[in-house]
Design a protein around this motif. Structure first.
Motif, PDB file in Angstrom:
ATOM      1  N   PHE A  91      -4.566   7.093  -6.928  1.00  0.00           N
ATOM      2  CA  PHE A  91      -5.460   7.915  -6.470  1.00  0.00           C
ATOM      3  C   PHE A  91      -6.716   7.667  -6.216  1.00  0.00           C
ATOM      4  CE2 PHE A  91      -1.862  11.014  -7.245  1.00  0.00           C
ATOM      5  CZ  PHE A  91      -1.732  11.245  -6.048  1.00  0.00           C
ATOM      6  N   SER A  92      -7.389   8.071  -5.153  1.00  0.00           N
ATOM      7  CA  SER A  92      -8.820   8.013  -4.983  1.00  0.00           C
ATOM      8  C   SER A  92      -9.414   9.247  -5.087  1.00  0.00           C
ATOM      9  CB  SER A  92      -9.006   7.501  -3.411  1.00  0.00           C
ATOM     10  OG  SER A  92      -8.486   8.514  -2.659  1.00  0.00           O
ATOM     11  N   GLN A  93     -10.778   9.396  -4.814  1.00  0.00           N
ATOM     12  CA  GLN A  93     -11.551  10.575  -5.238  1.00  0.00           C
ATOM     13  C   GLN A  93     -10.750  12.034  -4.824  1.00  0.00           C
ATOM     14  OE1 GLN A  93     -15.192   9.550  -3.326  1.00  0.00           O
ATOM     15  NE2 GLN A  93     -15.912   9.562  -5.314  1.00  0.00           N
ATOM     16  N   SER A  94     -10.917  13.127  -5.413  1.00  0.00           N
ATOM     17  CA  SER A  94     -10.257  14.263  -5.286  1.00  0.00           C
ATOM     18  C   SER A  94     -10.501  14.819  -3.788  1.00  0.00           C
ATOM     19  CB  SER A  94     -10.910  15.370  -6.096  1.00  0.00           C
ATOM     20  OG  SER A  94     -10.386  16.678  -5.789  1.00  0.00           O
ATOM     21  N   HIS A  95      -9.738  15.629  -3.182  1.00  0.00           N
ATOM     22  CA  HIS A  95      -9.783  16.075  -2.029  1.00  0.00           C
ATOM     23  C   HIS A  95      -9.513  17.643  -1.988  1.00  0.00           C
ATOM     24  CE1 HIS A  95      -5.413  14.997  -2.104  1.00  0.00           C
ATOM     25  NE2 HIS A  95      -5.388  15.992  -1.583  1.00  0.00           N
ATOM     26  N   ASN A  96      -9.736  18.106  -3.257  1.00  0.00           N
ATOM     27  CA  ASN A  96      -9.594  19.398  -3.157  1.00  0.00           C
ATOM     28  C   ASN A  96     -10.803  20.151  -2.825  1.00  0.00           C
ATOM     29  OD1 ASN A  96      -9.124  21.964  -4.330  1.00  0.00           O
ATOM     30  ND2 ASN A  96      -8.418  21.568  -6.204  1.00  0.00           N
TER      31      ASN A  96
ATOM     32  N   ASN B 137       1.002  -1.041   0.054  1.00  0.00           N
ATOM     33  CA  ASN B 137      -0.173  -0.056   0.118  1.00  0.00           C
ATOM     34  C   ASN B 137       0.822   1.281   0.049  1.00  0.00           C
ATOM     35  OD1 ASN B 137      -2.426   1.637   0.284  1.00  0.00           O
ATOM     36  ND2 ASN B 137      -2.032   1.822   2.476  1.00  0.00           N
ATOM     37  N   VAL B 138       1.581   1.555  -1.222  1.00  0.00           N
ATOM     38  CA  VAL B 138       2.562   2.584  -1.210  1.00  0.00           C
ATOM     39  C   VAL B 138       1.666   3.950  -1.517  1.00  0.00           C
ATOM     40  CG1 VAL B 138       4.586   3.545  -2.333  1.00  0.00           C
ATOM     41  CG2 VAL B 138       4.553   1.431  -1.634  1.00  0.00           C
ATOM     42  N   THR B 139       1.576   5.001  -0.868  1.00  0.00           N
ATOM     43  CA  THR B 139       0.998   6.143  -1.509  1.00  0.00           C
ATOM     44  C   THR B 139       1.841   7.350  -1.405  1.00  0.00           C
ATOM     45  OG1 THR B 139       0.105   6.589   0.758  1.00  0.00           O
ATOM     46  CG2 THR B 139      -1.227   5.308  -0.636  1.00  0.00           C
ATOM     47  N   LYS B 140       2.873   7.110  -0.818  1.00  0.00           N
ATOM     48  CA  LYS B 140       3.827   8.364  -0.653  1.00  0.00           C
ATOM     49  C   LYS B 140       5.386   7.891  -1.023  1.00  0.00           C
ATOM     50  CE  LYS B 140       1.001   9.870   3.093  1.00  0.00           C
ATOM     51  NZ  LYS B 140       0.294   8.519   3.354  1.00  0.00           N
ATOM     52  N   ASN B 141       6.134   9.141  -1.083  1.00  0.00           N
ATOM     53  CA  ASN B 141       7.478   8.908  -1.544  1.00  0.00           C
ATOM     54  C   ASN B 141       8.336   7.862  -0.665  1.00  0.00           C
ATOM     55  OD1 ASN B 141       7.126  10.469  -3.596  1.00  0.00           O
ATOM     56  ND2 ASN B 141       8.117  12.082  -2.562  1.00  0.00           N
TER      57      ASN B 141
ATOM     58  N   PRO C 264      -0.558   6.610  -9.940  1.00  0.00           N
ATOM     59  CA  PRO C 264      -1.623   6.355 -10.896  1.00  0.00           C
ATOM     60  C   PRO C 264      -2.891   7.252 -10.654  1.00  0.00           C
ATOM     61  CG  PRO C 264      -0.921   4.408 -10.463  1.00  0.00           C
ATOM     62  CD  PRO C 264      -0.339   5.013  -9.236  1.00  0.00           C
ATOM     63  N   SER C 265      -3.533   8.062 -11.685  1.00  0.00           N
ATOM     64  CA  SER C 265      -4.713   8.735 -11.406  1.00  0.00           C
ATOM     65  C   SER C 265      -6.003   7.884 -11.120  1.00  0.00           C
ATOM     66  CB  SER C 265      -4.993   9.483 -12.672  1.00  0.00           C
ATOM     67  OG  SER C 265      -5.179   8.756 -13.787  1.00  0.00           O
ATOM     68  N   ALA C 266      -6.865   8.321 -10.486  1.00  0.00           N
ATOM     69  CA  ALA C 266      -8.230   7.968 -10.116  1.00  0.00           C
ATOM     70  C   ALA C 266      -8.785   7.003 -11.347  1.00  0.00           C
ATOM     71  CB  ALA C 266      -9.216   8.586  -9.472  1.00  0.00           C
ATOM     72  N   GLY C 267      -8.746   5.513 -11.269  1.00  0.00           N
ATOM     73  CA  GLY C 267      -9.624   4.938 -12.299  1.00  0.00           C
ATOM     74  C   GLY C 267      -8.498   4.300 -13.164  1.00  0.00           C
TER      75      GLY C 267
ATOM     76  N   ASP D  71      -0.366  18.506  -0.127  1.00  0.00           N
ATOM     77  CA  ASP D  71      -1.628  17.506  -0.178  1.00  0.00           C
ATOM     78  C   ASP D  71      -0.870  16.097  -0.304  1.00  0.00           C
ATOM     79  OD1 ASP D  71      -3.519  19.428   0.004  1.00  0.00           O
ATOM     80  OD2 ASP D  71      -3.570  19.569  -2.130  1.00  0.00           O
ATOM     81  N   SER D  72       0.437  15.998  -0.544  1.00  0.00           N
ATOM     82  CA  SER D  72       0.991  14.566  -0.598  1.00  0.00           C
ATOM     83  C   SER D  72       1.829  14.178   0.639  1.00  0.00           C
ATOM     84  CB  SER D  72       1.930  14.428  -1.870  1.00  0.00           C
ATOM     85  OG  SER D  72       2.999  15.459  -1.747  1.00  0.00           O
ATOM     86  N   HIS D  73       1.810  15.007   1.393  1.00  0.00           N
ATOM     87  CA  HIS D  73       2.642  14.901   2.952  1.00  0.00           C
ATOM     88  C   HIS D  73       2.098  13.660   3.415  1.00  0.00           C
ATOM     89  CE1 HIS D  73       4.323  15.213   6.890  1.00  0.00           C
ATOM     90  NE2 HIS D  73       5.118  15.990   6.594  1.00  0.00           N
ATOM     91  N   TRP D  74       2.979  12.585   3.951  1.00  0.00           N
ATOM     92  CA  TRP D  74       2.427  11.478   4.441  1.00  0.00           C
ATOM     93  C   TRP D  74       1.493  11.621   5.496  1.00  0.00           C
ATOM     94  CZ3 TRP D  74       3.340   9.930   9.415  1.00  0.00           C
ATOM     95  CH2 TRP D  74       4.539  10.766  10.122  1.00  0.00           C
ATOM     96  N   ALA D  75       1.638  12.536   6.495  1.00  0.00           N
ATOM     97  CA  ALA D  75       0.749  12.710   7.417  1.00  0.00           C
ATOM     98  C   ALA D  75      -0.280  13.929   7.066  1.00  0.00           C
ATOM     99  CB  ALA D  75       1.587  12.926   8.887  1.00  0.00           C
TER     100      ALA D  75
END
Length: 786
Positions: A248-253, A179-183, A215-218, A710-714
């Motif tokens: 990526f999951s759904q946008s959090h913007n 489950n890798v989501t960050k650097n 990878p982008s959502a989808g 937004d990409s910070h691990w915490a």
């Protein structure tokens, strides 16, 4: 009588036909070769290989006519010793240090690899050479070089293997190989000195430096193979890792890209990261339209809880408009516009106007009560005789105040709003941004002294505030309002088993306070009636009803208020309705388990950074009531640590993880980001058990921290603890995620997580380095008391 010719001194040297005969001559007729017996002893102590070399030299260099002079023989011998001196020294070395010293000043061997070793490893090589040295000594440089290279290479190969075996990828908090989501952190040098390079079979997803491009959502997740090359010089090993990079999951913007108002102008140009704006419109404008467009077209925007864009009706005075942006994934941001509609001119001819206004000046005082300036209050009087006051601090009065305060040596500016026999229903105090800057630049504390509350804003709280500042004070004078508060308080406290059913009554007058100074400590003091008994004074509490529906109970401190009045003082970081209660003693006060300990010398060391082991111990003591179970260490660096059992306990609960699979780093300082993650896990755990708990409901609008991407691990955990008021920024827009948490700061966070009520009555200090005037005194006392 037979004549026998006398033998010359060189006979044995000239008749020797091999090295053994020559060595015999050198030991029996030693005086020809050596000046002293000492020289002979040295020769006889040489290793056999060295004796053989010297003997062979005397044979090879012997003239055809033989040696004829002592000086010639000795010179051949001395030349041979000098030529052989390096190997003689190597062969006669008895310890590693002596051999290392010989190597350090030598040119006979190739030291290119040897010089890359540490001193300790060079010492090991020397020890191994002495052990591997033949009993007769090394016969040649070539033989020594071969043994030398073999030992050095063995160390290199061992180091490369050790670094390969220990090599792991360091994942961000909450990430795993699946489950890798960050650097990623990809080590480039091993603990044993090996260099490490990385290659990826999908560099468009994971680069060789560990950067992750999700990878982008989808598009789905991506399996990536990373190959590590571990090497020292030409000695190489490889190790392969397979990871799963999550799409990526759904946008959090939840940002706005545009915000405009149909009338009036904002105090500052719109910026998506600025959450608060003010504007002023003339009285003739009785409604306005707001245009708010989200940056992400998948986000939803509401204005005052409505999705429609209908005009917003304005009342005279201050109007609060809230724009909430909800991102695709459900996260939210709230923008606030404070619109002030001016009063109608008295001679406007508007027959519908039922208000009149009057103005008067009030003092701005120093800390000693000396008047240093004045400011104007505009009082709006309704047809029913009710009043609303507007106080706007001007630049002129602020500059005059600052000048006079410098003259008298005071750092306290106090705005004094006089009593009006309870006729004023609302007080709006506005301090424009340029005045706030003046107060900040001159490091002034600000006090607003009204007839229903004192508000003390420290220069430290002002230092991080960069907006127009406003306070709205609304005393709740109506008896039916007070009865409702009293009933709600009784039900809330009974539910929590804090008191019995007999709350006698509210004490004094409840006060509703609104402000845009959230998440910064502000001291409030509410006035107390003069007829309270000492027993009542000993059992007072502040009951707070937050606008988000959460409740809070604080024990305040009785202090002098004004003149002959007492007041109840307490500190808050968010503002709602504040009511004073008399809580009779049940006789069975809750006893809390102390979860902090000091040091053997009686200190607490509040400014020291809290370690990961100390934080694990605090959580473990709280969860086990100081009965932490014994356990075996699963981390290699905690087996002998005092906090081993606590670390294993919090690991099992899921609150903490190791920095790697095998190490915990118990003595490493915990960062603010790491603390936020642990706090978020605690909150998640508590909310599963009790979803209606106060700690499960956001208490403030989310703040965008410019140092938390937004990409910070915490980022998710930081947003959670900030919205719940558990941890706030170090300034208005910075969180300092990599900064270390002090022990005092940690206690303040934990008291909120553990729902420990912090009382401020007089107490004897528990720790000698935390006096009663320390900012975290009561927090630390609460966490340590039994």
């Amino acid at each position: 009588m037979t004549f026998v010719s006398a033998k010359s001194d060189f006979y044995s040297f000239n008749t020797a036909t091999n090295k053994e005969e020559m060595k015999l001559a050198m030991t029996t007729d030693w005086s020809v070769v050596h000046y002293s017996a000492r020289g002979n002893e040295l020769f006889q102590n040489f290793k056999i290989a060295d004796q053989n070399y010297l003997a062979n030299k005397l044979l090879i260099e012997r003239p055809q006519t033989g040696y004829t002079s002592t000086s010639a023989l000795r010179q051949v011998y001395l030349n041979a010793v000098e030529n052989r001196s390096y190997l003689i020294n190597v062969n006669n070395a008895t310890d590693a240090l002596t051999l290392w010293t010989i190597f350090m000043d030598d040119y006979h061997l190739n030291y290119s690899n040897f010089n890359r070793l540490t001193i300790e490893d060079q010492d090991k090589v020397c020890q191994q050479i002495i052990m591997a040295r033949p009993s007769q000594g090394f016969e040649s440089i070539e033989t020594l070089q071969s043994v030398f290279d073999s030992e050095v290479i063995g160390i290199f190969i061992n180091k490369v293997q050790l670094d390969k075996d220990a090599l792991t990828i360091q994942y961000a908090q909450d990430d795993t190989s699946e489950n890798v989501t960050k650097n990623l952190v990809l080590p480039i040098i091993g603990d044993n000195g090996a260099s490490i390079t990385w290659s990826s079979d999908k560099p468009e997803v994971v680069k060789g430096n560990g950067e992750v491009i999700r990878p982008s959502a989808g598009k789905g997740n991506e399996k990536v193979t990373l190959t590590a090359k571990v090497f020292i010089g030409e000695y190489v090993k490889t190790k392969v890792f397979t990871i799963n990079v999550k799409a990526f999951s759904q946008s959090h913007n939840a940002f706005l890209k545009e915000l405009t108002i149909s009338s009036g102008n904002f105090n500052t140009p719109f910026d998506k990261k600025i959450m608060s704006y003010t504007a002023k419109v003339p009285h003739i404008i009785d409604s306005i339209n707001i245009k708010a467009i989200a940056e992400d077209d998948k986000a939803n925007v509401t204005i005052n809880s409505k999705t429609s864009t209908e005009a917003i009706r304005l009342v005279t005075g201050m109007n609060t408009i809230k724009i909430v942006v909800t991102a695709e994934n459900g996260s939210q941001r709230e923008y606030t516009i404070l619109v002030t509609r001016e009063n109608a001119p008295i001679n406007s001819g508007d027959t519908t106007v039922s208000e009149s206004t009057e103005s008067f000046t009030v003092n701005i005082e120093s800390s000693s009560g000396e008047a240093v300036s004045k400011t104007t209050i505009k009082r709006i009087i309704g047809e029913d005789g009710s009043m609303k006051d507007e106080v706007i601090l001007t630049e002129k009065s602020a500059l005059e105040t600052i000048s006079k305060l410098k003259e008298v040596g005071s750092d306290q500016a106090r705005i004094v709003i006089p009593d009006s026999q309870n006729k004023v229903k609302q007080v709006d105090i506005s301090i424009p941004n340029n005045i706030v800057s003046l107060l900040k630049n001159n490091q002034l504390n600000l006090t607003i002294q009204a007839y229903n509350v004192n508000i003390d804003v420290s220069k430290d709280s002002l230092a991080t505030f960069n907006d127009n500042l406003y306070f709205r004070l609304i005393p709740l004078n109506e008896q039916n309002e007070q009865l409702k508060i009293e009933e709600r308080a009784k039900n809330e406290l009974i539910d929590k088993d804090i008191t019995g059913s007999s709350i006698s009554k509210l004490i004094g007058r409840p006060m509703k306070i609104e402000t845009n100074m959230q998440n910064r400590p502000v001291t409030l003091t509410l006035p107390l009636p003069n007829n309270l008994s000492q027993e009542q004074l000993n059992n007072l509490a502040i009951y707070i009803e937050h606008s988000d529906g959460t409740k809070e109970l604080l024990r305040g401190k009785v202090v002098d208020y004004q003149k002959d009045m007492l007041g109840l003082q307490f500190e808050v970081q968010k503002f709602s309705t504040f009511s004073m209660l008399y809580l009779p003693d049940k006789g069975d006060d809750v006893k809390y388990t102390p979860y902090i300990q000091g040091y053997a010398d009686g200190t607490f060391r509040p400014n020291a950074f809290v370690t990961r082991a100390q934080m694990a111990s605090m959580f473990a003591r709280q969860l086990t009531s100081n009965a932490i179970p014994k356990s075996n260490a699963t981390f290699t660096d905690t087996a002998q640590h005092d906090a081993k059992d606590a670390i294993e306990f919090v690991k099992e609960t899921g609150l903490f993880k190791g920095v790697t699979e095998t190490s915990f780093n118990p003595n490493g300082s915990i960062t603010r980001a790491q603390m936020a993650v642990v706090a978020a896990r605690w909150i998640e755990r508590q909310c599963k058990e009790n979803p209606n708990a106060d700690t499960c409901k956001p208490t403030s609008e989310g703040i965008i921290f410019k140092d938390v991407s937004d990409s910070h691990w915490a980022v998710k955990a930081i947003n959670t603890v900030n919205e719940l008021g558990i941890m706030t920024g170090v300034t208005v827009d910075t969180f300092n995620p990599e900064g270390y948490l002090t022990r005092a700061q940690a206690v303040k966070v934990l008291n909120r997580l553990f729902e420990r009520p912090v009382t401020t009555e007089h107490q004897e200090p528990i720790f000698k380095d935390v006096p009663s005037n320390h900012w975290a005194f009561y927090e630390i006392q609460e966490a340590a008391k039994k």
